[in-house]
Design an enzyme around this catalytic site. Structure first.
Site, PDB file in Angstrom:
ATOM      1  N   GLY A 159       0.616  -1.394   0.068  1.00  0.00           N
ATOM      2  CA  GLY A 159      -0.041   0.073  -0.043  1.00  0.00           C
ATOM      3  C   GLY A 159       0.763   1.254   0.137  1.00  0.00           C
ATOM      4  O   GLY A 159       0.676   2.162  -0.770  1.00  0.00           O
ATOM      5  N   TYR A 160       1.970   1.237   0.941  1.00  0.00           N
ATOM      6  CA  TYR A 160       2.853   2.300   0.945  1.00  0.00           C
ATOM      7  C   TYR A 160       3.558   2.603  -0.483  1.00  0.00           C
ATOM      8  O   TYR A 160       3.595   3.760  -1.010  1.00  0.00           O
ATOM      9  CB  TYR A 160       3.721   2.130   2.177  1.00  0.00           C
ATOM     10  CG  TYR A 160       4.885   3.437   2.224  1.00  0.00           C
ATOM     11  CD1 TYR A 160       4.408   4.568   2.893  1.00  0.00           C
ATOM     12  CD2 TYR A 160       6.039   3.026   1.852  1.00  0.00           C
ATOM     13  CE1 TYR A 160       5.500   5.696   2.914  1.00  0.00           C
ATOM     14  CE2 TYR A 160       6.994   4.109   2.056  1.00  0.00           C
ATOM     15  CZ  TYR A 160       6.627   5.401   2.504  1.00  0.00           C
ATOM     16  OH  TYR A 160       7.490   6.349   2.593  1.00  0.00           O
ATOM     17  N   ALA A 161       3.946   1.582  -1.068  1.00  0.00           N
ATOM     18  CA  ALA A 161       4.798   1.630  -2.143  1.00  0.00           C
ATOM     19  C   ALA A 161       4.180   2.086  -3.465  1.00  0.00           C
ATOM     20  O   ALA A 161       4.380   2.923  -4.302  1.00  0.00           O
ATOM     21  CB  ALA A 161       5.514   0.143  -2.239  1.00  0.00           C
ATOM     22  N   SER A 163       1.199   3.908  -3.140  1.00  0.00           N
ATOM     23  CA  SER A 163       0.867   5.099  -2.658  1.00  0.00           C
ATOM     24  C   SER A 163       1.749   6.177  -3.005  1.00  0.00           C
ATOM     25  O   SER A 163       1.673   7.286  -3.839  1.00  0.00           O
ATOM     26  CB  SER A 163       0.355   5.467  -1.551  1.00  0.00           C
ATOM     27  OG  SER A 163       1.412   5.398  -0.600  1.00  0.00           O
TER      28      SER A 163
END
Length: 253
Positions: A159-161, A163
Protein backbone atom coordinates in the site's frame (compact mmCIF):
# COMPACT_ATOMS: atom_id res chain seq x y z
CA UNK A 1 26.70 18.35 8.44
CA UNK A 2 28.34 20.89 6.13
CA UNK A 3 27.26 24.52 6.17
CA UNK A 4 24.83 25.13 3.32
CA UNK A 5 23.66 28.47 1.98
CA UNK A 6 20.28 29.44 3.38
CA UNK A 7 17.55 30.03 0.77
CA UNK A 8 15.72 33.34 0.95
CA UNK A 9 12.00 32.91 1.59
CA UNK A 10 11.32 36.46 2.75
CA UNK A 11 7.77 37.45 1.84
CA UNK A 12 6.73 33.86 1.13
CA UNK A 13 4.03 31.83 2.86
CA UNK A 14 4.45 28.06 3.08
CA UNK A 15 1.97 25.32 3.89
CA UNK A 16 3.64 22.20 5.30
CA UNK A 17 1.42 19.17 5.89
CA UNK A 18 2.59 16.91 8.66
CA UNK A 19 4.70 19.89 9.68
CA UNK A 20 4.63 19.00 13.35
CA UNK A 21 7.21 16.20 13.30
CA UNK A 22 10.00 14.47 11.38
CA UNK A 23 10.85 15.68 7.89
CA UNK A 24 7.92 18.09 7.92
CA UNK A 25 9.10 19.86 11.08
CA UNK A 26 12.70 20.02 9.83
CA UNK A 27 11.41 21.55 6.59
CA UNK A 28 9.33 24.05 8.54
CA UNK A 29 12.42 25.04 10.54
CA UNK A 30 14.44 25.56 7.36
CA UNK A 31 11.69 27.64 5.74
CA UNK A 32 11.30 29.71 8.91
CA UNK A 33 15.02 30.40 9.10
CA UNK A 34 14.80 31.65 5.53
CA UNK A 35 12.04 34.11 6.42
CA UNK A 36 8.90 32.25 5.33
CA UNK A 37 5.69 32.50 7.30
CA UNK A 38 4.14 29.11 7.96
CA UNK A 39 0.80 27.35 7.97
CA UNK A 40 1.22 23.88 9.46
CA UNK A 41 -1.47 21.26 8.89
CA UNK A 42 -1.66 17.98 10.80
CA UNK A 43 -4.02 15.77 12.77
CA UNK A 44 -2.19 15.84 16.12
CA UNK A 45 -3.15 19.15 17.76
CA UNK A 46 -0.76 18.83 20.69
CA UNK A 47 2.24 18.34 18.41
CA UNK A 48 1.03 21.14 16.16
CA UNK A 49 0.91 23.50 19.12
CA UNK A 50 4.37 22.38 20.28
CA UNK A 51 5.81 22.97 16.79
CA UNK A 52 4.14 26.39 16.59
CA UNK A 53 5.57 27.38 19.97
CA UNK A 54 9.07 26.41 18.85
CA UNK A 55 8.86 28.11 15.46
CA UNK A 56 7.21 31.27 16.77
CA UNK A 57 10.66 32.52 17.81
CA UNK A 58 11.60 32.62 14.12
CA UNK A 59 8.44 33.51 12.21
CA UNK A 60 4.67 33.85 12.20
CA UNK A 61 3.02 30.45 12.48
CA UNK A 62 -0.57 29.50 11.68
CA UNK A 63 -1.81 26.00 12.50
CA UNK A 64 -4.76 23.97 11.25
CA UNK A 65 -5.88 20.64 12.69
CA UNK A 66 -6.79 18.76 9.53
CA UNK A 67 -6.84 15.28 8.04
CA UNK A 68 -5.41 15.62 4.53
CA UNK A 69 -7.40 12.60 3.42
CA UNK A 70 -10.61 14.57 3.99
CA UNK A 71 -11.29 16.79 0.96
CA UNK A 72 -13.58 19.19 2.81
CA UNK A 73 -11.11 19.57 5.68
CA UNK A 74 -8.33 20.40 3.22
CA UNK A 75 -10.46 22.95 1.38
CA UNK A 76 -11.25 24.59 4.73
CA UNK A 77 -7.56 24.56 5.73
CA UNK A 78 -6.58 26.21 2.45
CA UNK A 79 -9.19 28.94 2.91
CA UNK A 80 -8.02 29.49 6.48
CA UNK A 81 -4.37 29.85 5.41
CA UNK A 82 -5.21 32.24 2.56
CA UNK A 83 -7.54 34.27 4.78
CA UNK A 84 -4.86 34.49 7.47
CA UNK A 85 -1.88 35.43 5.28
CA UNK A 86 -3.50 36.66 2.08
CA UNK A 87 -1.44 34.24 -0.01
CA UNK A 88 0.21 30.82 -0.18
CA UNK A 89 3.39 30.48 -2.24
CA UNK A 90 4.78 27.10 -1.18
CA UNK A 91 3.14 23.73 -0.50
CA UNK A 92 5.08 20.82 0.97
CA UNK A 93 2.97 17.65 0.87
CA UNK A 94 4.70 15.73 3.63
CA UNK A 95 1.85 14.15 5.62
CA UNK A 96 1.93 10.39 5.21
CA UNK A 97 1.43 6.99 6.73
CA UNK A 98 3.28 3.70 6.34
CA UNK A 99 0.33 1.43 6.98
CA UNK A 100 0.64 -2.19 8.06
CA UNK A 101 3.33 -4.71 7.15
CA UNK A 102 1.67 -7.73 5.57
CA UNK A 103 2.01 -9.90 2.47
CA UNK A 104 -0.46 -9.48 -0.36
CA UNK A 105 -3.15 -12.01 0.37
CA UNK A 106 -3.46 -11.03 4.01
CA UNK A 107 -3.02 -7.26 3.50
CA UNK A 108 -6.58 -6.00 3.99
CA UNK A 109 -8.13 -3.98 1.19
CA UNK A 110 -9.40 -1.51 3.80
CA UNK A 111 -5.84 -0.95 5.03
CA UNK A 112 -4.58 -0.51 1.46
CA UNK A 113 -7.28 2.09 0.81
CA UNK A 114 -6.49 3.89 4.08
CA UNK A 115 -2.85 4.34 3.04
CA UNK A 116 -3.86 5.62 -0.41
CA UNK A 117 -6.33 7.99 1.24
CA UNK A 118 -3.59 9.82 3.16
CA UNK A 119 -0.54 9.50 0.91
CA UNK A 120 -2.10 9.87 -2.53
CA UNK A 121 -5.50 11.46 -2.07
CA UNK A 122 -4.09 13.78 0.61
CA UNK A 123 -1.53 15.10 -1.86
CA UNK A 124 -4.22 15.42 -4.53
CA UNK A 125 -6.59 17.27 -2.19
CA UNK A 126 -3.90 19.76 -1.12
CA UNK A 127 -2.83 20.43 -4.69
CA UNK A 128 -6.46 20.78 -5.80
CA UNK A 129 -7.06 23.32 -3.03
CA UNK A 130 -3.99 25.49 -3.64
CA UNK A 131 -2.89 25.15 -7.28
CA UNK A 132 -5.64 27.45 -8.62
CA UNK A 133 -4.62 30.13 -6.09
CA UNK A 134 -0.94 29.80 -6.97
CA UNK A 135 -1.60 29.77 -10.70
CA UNK A 136 -3.75 32.90 -10.46
CA UNK A 137 -0.90 34.68 -8.67
CA UNK A 138 1.67 33.42 -11.18
CA UNK A 139 3.98 31.82 -8.64
CA UNK A 140 4.19 28.62 -6.63
CA UNK A 141 6.48 25.86 -5.48
CA UNK A 142 5.05 22.44 -4.63
CA UNK A 143 7.16 19.60 -3.25
CA UNK A 144 5.66 16.15 -2.74
CA UNK A 145 7.52 14.00 -0.23
CA UNK A 146 7.37 10.57 -1.83
CA UNK A 147 9.77 7.67 -1.13
CA UNK A 148 12.36 5.51 -2.82
CA UNK A 149 9.81 2.73 -2.21
CA UNK A 150 7.74 4.37 -4.92
CA UNK A 151 10.59 3.78 -7.38
CA UNK A 152 11.66 0.23 -6.66
CA UNK A 153 9.22 -1.11 -4.07
CA UNK A 154 9.57 -2.59 -0.62
CA UNK A 155 8.22 -6.00 0.36
CA UNK A 156 5.20 -6.28 2.68
CA UNK A 157 4.25 -2.59 2.40
CA UNK A 158 2.47 -2.72 -0.95
CA UNK A 159 0.00 0.00 0.00
CA UNK A 160 2.78 2.41 0.92
CA UNK A 161 4.90 1.64 -2.14
CA UNK A 162 1.91 1.92 -4.48
CA UNK A 163 0.82 5.21 -2.94
CA UNK A 164 4.30 6.68 -3.30
CA UNK A 165 4.61 5.53 -6.92
CA UNK A 166 1.27 7.18 -7.63
CA UNK A 167 2.42 10.33 -5.84
CA UNK A 168 5.43 10.47 -8.19
CA UNK A 169 3.14 10.03 -11.20
CA UNK A 170 0.85 12.80 -9.94
CA UNK A 171 3.91 15.05 -9.60
CA UNK A 172 4.93 14.39 -13.23
CA UNK A 173 1.43 15.01 -14.54
CA UNK A 174 0.75 18.15 -12.53
CA UNK A 175 4.20 19.58 -13.24
CA UNK A 176 3.48 19.43 -16.97
CA UNK A 177 -0.08 20.67 -16.50
CA UNK A 178 0.96 23.95 -14.83
CA UNK A 179 4.41 24.39 -16.40
CA UNK A 180 3.62 27.77 -17.94
CA UNK A 181 1.88 29.26 -14.90
CA UNK A 182 4.89 29.96 -12.69
CA UNK A 183 4.03 27.00 -10.45
CA UNK A 184 6.72 24.30 -10.25
CA UNK A 185 5.87 20.83 -8.92
CA UNK A 186 8.56 18.34 -7.89
CA UNK A 187 8.98 15.29 -5.69
CA UNK A 188 11.71 13.97 -3.42
CA UNK A 189 12.29 10.27 -2.81
CA UNK A 190 14.16 9.65 0.45
CA UNK A 191 15.24 6.26 1.64
CA UNK A 192 14.50 5.34 5.26
CA UNK A 193 14.85 8.15 7.79
CA UNK A 194 14.68 7.74 11.58
CA UNK A 195 11.25 9.37 12.01
CA UNK A 196 8.03 8.38 13.73
CA UNK A 197 6.60 6.71 10.63
CA UNK A 198 8.70 3.59 11.31
CA UNK A 199 8.09 3.47 15.06
CA UNK A 200 10.64 1.73 17.27
CA UNK A 201 13.24 -0.12 15.19
CA UNK A 202 15.07 -3.20 16.44
CA UNK A 203 18.45 -4.16 14.98
CA UNK A 204 16.98 -6.67 12.51
CA UNK A 205 14.59 -4.07 11.12
CA UNK A 206 17.38 -1.50 10.85
CA UNK A 207 19.53 -3.96 8.93
CA UNK A 208 16.65 -4.74 6.58
CA UNK A 209 15.99 -1.07 5.90
CA UNK A 210 19.66 -0.36 5.19
CA UNK A 211 20.41 -3.52 3.22
CA UNK A 212 19.97 -1.80 -0.15
CA UNK A 213 21.47 1.58 0.77
CA UNK A 214 25.08 1.76 -0.51
CA UNK A 215 25.91 4.58 1.93
CA UNK A 216 24.85 2.20 4.73
CA UNK A 217 23.05 4.72 6.91
CA UNK A 218 19.70 6.41 7.38
CA UNK A 219 19.11 9.77 5.75
CA UNK A 220 18.71 12.52 8.35
CA UNK A 221 15.48 14.55 8.23
CA UNK A 222 17.67 17.66 8.01
CA UNK A 223 19.24 16.36 4.80
CA UNK A 224 15.86 15.81 3.19
CA UNK A 225 14.76 19.26 4.33
CA UNK A 226 17.76 20.83 2.58
CA UNK A 227 16.70 19.29 -0.72
CA UNK A 228 13.09 20.32 -0.19
CA UNK A 229 14.25 23.83 0.68
CA UNK A 230 15.98 24.30 -2.66
CA UNK A 231 12.94 23.01 -4.52
CA UNK A 232 10.79 25.50 -2.60
CA UNK A 233 13.05 28.41 -3.50
CA UNK A 234 13.28 30.82 -6.42
CA UNK A 235 16.67 29.25 -7.17
CA UNK A 236 14.72 26.28 -8.49
CA UNK A 237 13.54 27.89 -11.70
CA UNK A 238 13.65 25.29 -14.50
CA UNK A 239 12.81 21.96 -12.84
CA UNK A 240 9.24 20.75 -12.75
CA UNK A 241 7.55 17.36 -12.80
CA UNK A 242 10.85 15.89 -11.63
CA UNK A 243 11.78 13.36 -8.97
CA UNK A 244 14.84 14.19 -6.88
CA UNK A 245 16.51 11.17 -5.34
CA UNK A 246 17.97 11.24 -1.83
CA UNK A 247 18.46 7.56 -1.11
CA UNK A 248 22.18 7.17 -0.45
CA UNK A 249 22.67 5.45 -3.78
CA UNK A 250 19.82 2.94 -3.44
CA UNK A 251 18.12 4.34 -6.55
CA UNK A 252 20.11 5.98 -9.33
CA UNK A 253 17.23 6.95 -11.61
Amino acid sequence: MPTIARPDFAGRVAVVTGGNRGIGLETARLLARGGARLSLWARDTLRLEAAATELADMTEVHIVQADVGDEQAVQAAARAAIDHFGQVDILVNNAGTLGPRAPVGTYLASDFEAVLRINLMGTFHCCSALVPHMSARGYGRIVNVASVAGKDGNPFVSGYAASKAAQIALTKSLGKEVATTGVLVNAVTPSASPTDIFGELDEDRKRALLANVPMARFVAPEEVAQMIGWLCSEACSFSTGATFDISGGRATF
